[in-house]
Motif scaffolding. Sequence first.
Motif, mmCIF file in Angstrom:
data_model
loop_
_atom_site.group_PDB
_atom_site.id
_atom_site.type_symbol
_atom_site.label_atom_id
_atom_site.label_comp_id
_atom_site.label_asym_id
_atom_site.label_seq_id
_atom_site.Cartn_x
_atom_site.Cartn_y
_atom_site.Cartn_z
ATOM 1 N N ASN A 4 0.797 -0.905 -0.293
ATOM 2 C CA ASN A 4 -0.107 0.247 -0.328
ATOM 3 C C ASN A 4 1.280 0.882 0.353
ATOM 4 O O ASN A 4 0.651 2.589 -0.516
ATOM 5 N N GLN A 5 2.053 1.186 0.894
ATOM 6 C CA GLN A 5 2.409 2.475 0.966
ATOM 7 C C GLN A 5 4.507 1.974 0.999
ATOM 8 O O GLN A 5 4.123 0.385 1.183
ATOM 9 N N ALA A 6 5.561 2.517 0.489
ATOM 10 C CA ALA A 6 6.865 2.442 0.877
ATOM 11 C C ALA A 6 7.210 2.415 2.657
ATOM 12 O O ALA A 6 6.562 2.419 2.862
ATOM 13 N N GLY A 7 8.150 2.267 2.788
ATOM 14 C CA GLY A 7 9.306 2.587 3.772
ATOM 15 C C GLY A 7 8.141 2.207 5.629
ATOM 16 O O GLY A 7 7.941 0.970 4.795
ATOM 17 N N GLY A 8 8.034 2.451 6.337
ATOM 18 C CA GLY A 8 6.805 2.375 7.211
ATOM 19 C C GLY A 8 5.919 1.340 7.180
ATOM 20 O O GLY A 8 5.428 1.130 7.900
ATOM 21 N N GLY A 9 5.305 2.192 5.660
ATOM 22 C CA GLY A 9 3.806 1.806 5.481
ATOM 23 C C GLY A 9 4.126 0.337 4.499
ATOM 24 O O GLY A 9 2.661 -0.445 4.565
ATOM 25 N N ALA A 10 5.238 -0.350 4.194
ATOM 26 C CA ALA A 10 4.916 -1.253 3.610
ATOM 27 C C ALA A 10 4.675 -2.858 3.511
ATOM 28 O O ALA A 10 4.619 -3.646 3.312
ATOM 29 N N HIS A 11 4.581 -3.222 5.193
ATOM 30 C CA HIS A 11 4.143 -3.775 5.429
ATOM 31 C C HIS A 11 2.513 -3.880 5.503
ATOM 32 O O HIS A 11 1.471 -5.252 5.866
ATOM 33 N N VAL A 12 1.657 -3.202 4.522
ATOM 34 C CA VAL A 12 0.385 -3.423 4.749
ATOM 35 C C VAL A 12 -0.566 -3.121 3.166
ATOM 36 O O VAL A 12 0.368 -2.677 2.419
#
Length: 160
Positions: A68-76
């Motif tokens: 869904n997102q890169a970096g800190g949001g990459a686990h979603v």
Amino acid sequence: MLIRAATPADQAAIAEIIMPLIRAGEVYALDRDMTREDALGYWLAPSHHVFVAEVENRVVGSYYCRANQAGGGAHVANGGYSTHAESTGRGVARAMALHSFDHARESGFRAMQYNFVIATNVRAVRLWLSLGFEQVGRLPGAFEHPTLGEVDALVLYRRL
């Protein structure tokens, strides 16, 4: 129903499924006039894990899964789903959704988020809520529906 990774040979079938939905402009925030090549480029982007659903050797649906997102949001995870018009209401979307949850988990994602579910897409909203998604946001009038005017978009989220 067989759900498998898409291959280059599936491009025509995927286009047959997604192009009418894009042209209708009712469920995707995509340019209704985008070319077939641009639509396939979007659906089959290198960052997307793309799958097709087959019934009796005919592609009846497709979905993609991505971060869904890169970096800190990459686990979603995030995804897009399309079912051939002739196969609507036959469990194709539900089967692809369940497959996508397994794929996302196996890929290391811990949750799924859909950023822009058109509120008037009642079948999709009902499916996602029945599969454990929570509506965590509502964007008033964020989508310009071709016949209804401004309609809300929903943000849906679920842990995997």
